[in-house]
Scaffold this motif. Structure first.
Motif, PDB file in Angstrom:
ATOM      1  N   ILE A 184      -5.143   0.514   3.234  1.00 47.59           N
ATOM      2  CA  ILE A 184      -5.997   1.120   2.173  1.00 47.59           C
ATOM      3  C   ILE A 184      -7.225   0.419   2.054  1.00 47.59           C
ATOM      4  O   ILE A 184      -6.971  -0.650   2.021  1.00 47.59           O
ATOM      5  CB  ILE A 184      -5.362   1.654   1.024  1.00 47.59           C
ATOM      6  N   GLY A 203      -6.647   5.170   3.901  1.00 46.46           N
ATOM      7  CA  GLY A 203      -7.563   5.752   2.732  1.00 46.46           C
ATOM      8  C   GLY A 203      -8.476   4.764   2.334  1.00 46.46           C
ATOM      9  O   GLY A 203      -8.562   3.731   2.767  1.00 46.46           O
ATOM     10  N   THR A 218      -0.746   7.301  -2.850  1.00 39.19           N
ATOM     11  CA  THR A 218      -0.506   6.588  -1.781  1.00 39.19           C
ATOM     12  C   THR A 218       0.511   6.107  -1.223  1.00 39.19           C
ATOM     13  O   THR A 218       1.670   6.552  -1.828  1.00 39.19           O
ATOM     14  CB  THR A 218      -1.571   5.044  -1.897  1.00 39.19           C
TER      15      THR A 218
END
Length: 221
Positions: A184, A203, A218
């Motif tokens: 992420i 992400g 997430t």
């Protein structure tokens, strides 16, 4: 792959706003050794370990000729600007949000130990992190996966045990991919969304605080 229970976080550029200071420090160090490299190009190498930067700029010949001295001078220039470094918005809140969900947390920095110590103190994270790394912990730094493997090893864990990387650069994403982790990212590294996605980021968020607010969306929910 099990549900992630470990968060491996980059520090410079992800949790503290230090990338531009590091880029300028590289420029000054190289210029003092009669090597001129535009700051914008140096900035795009931040997140890569210092052992990789000189080779990327000028190959093995330049590394052999000035590598060690350039890294020494770069560290000294960072020392001069370290008072300008601050936590990024919501950085400590992100660490707390991860811990509140019961996950283990590693601060996986490839920075010089004294700079890592300052960043950890700025974040007031010494009692939050389960482990911390620095450039002394691995022979090859990002985009090599060694540092992330060491970070997991400090917890007695492996990528297969369930871990996610949080970083700010394509170098973080590439290193994590080689180590078997998904990543992420936050935008503070200065890379475009398309570059981060192409590298493999799952992400992308503006700030650590934005990620903290969206953490339940997430794999670290």
């Amino acid at each position: 792959m099990p549900e992630p229970t470990i968060a491996v976080l980059d520090v410079d550029g992800t949790l503290v706003d230090s990338n531009y200071q590091h880029a300028l420090a590289w420029y000054r160090a190289l210029r003092s050794l009669d090597v001129i490299e535009p700051v914008w190009r140096l900035h795009r190498l931040i997140g890569m370990g210092g052992d990789q930067v000189i080779k990327t700029i000028g190959g093995d010949e330049l590394e052999e000729r000035i590598g060690e001295e350039a890294r020494k001078r770069q560290g000294e220039h960072v020392d001069e600007m370290i008072g300008e470094v601050s936590p990024l918005p919501g950085a400590r809140e992100l660490l707390l949000a991860i811990k509140e969900r019961g996950h283990r947390l590693v601060l996986a920095s490839s920075g010089q130990p004294r700079h890592v110590d300052i960043a950890v103190d700025l974040l007031d994270a010494r009692d939050i992190a389960d482990a911390i790394t620095s450039s002394e912990d691995a022979e090859a730094t990002k985009p090599a996966p060694d540092l992330l493997q060491v970070a997991l090893g400090k917890l007695g864990a492996r990528a297969e045990d369930g871990a996610v990387m949080i970083g700010d650069s394509v170098w973080d994403v590439e290193a994590a991919k080689k180590a078997g982790l998904s990543t992420i990212t936050v935008r503070s590294g200065g890379f475009g969304d398309d570059e981060l996605r192409e590298a493999g980021a799952i992400g992308i968020y503006d700030t650590p605080g934005d990620l903290a607010a969206a953490l339940d969306e997430t794999p670290l929910a």
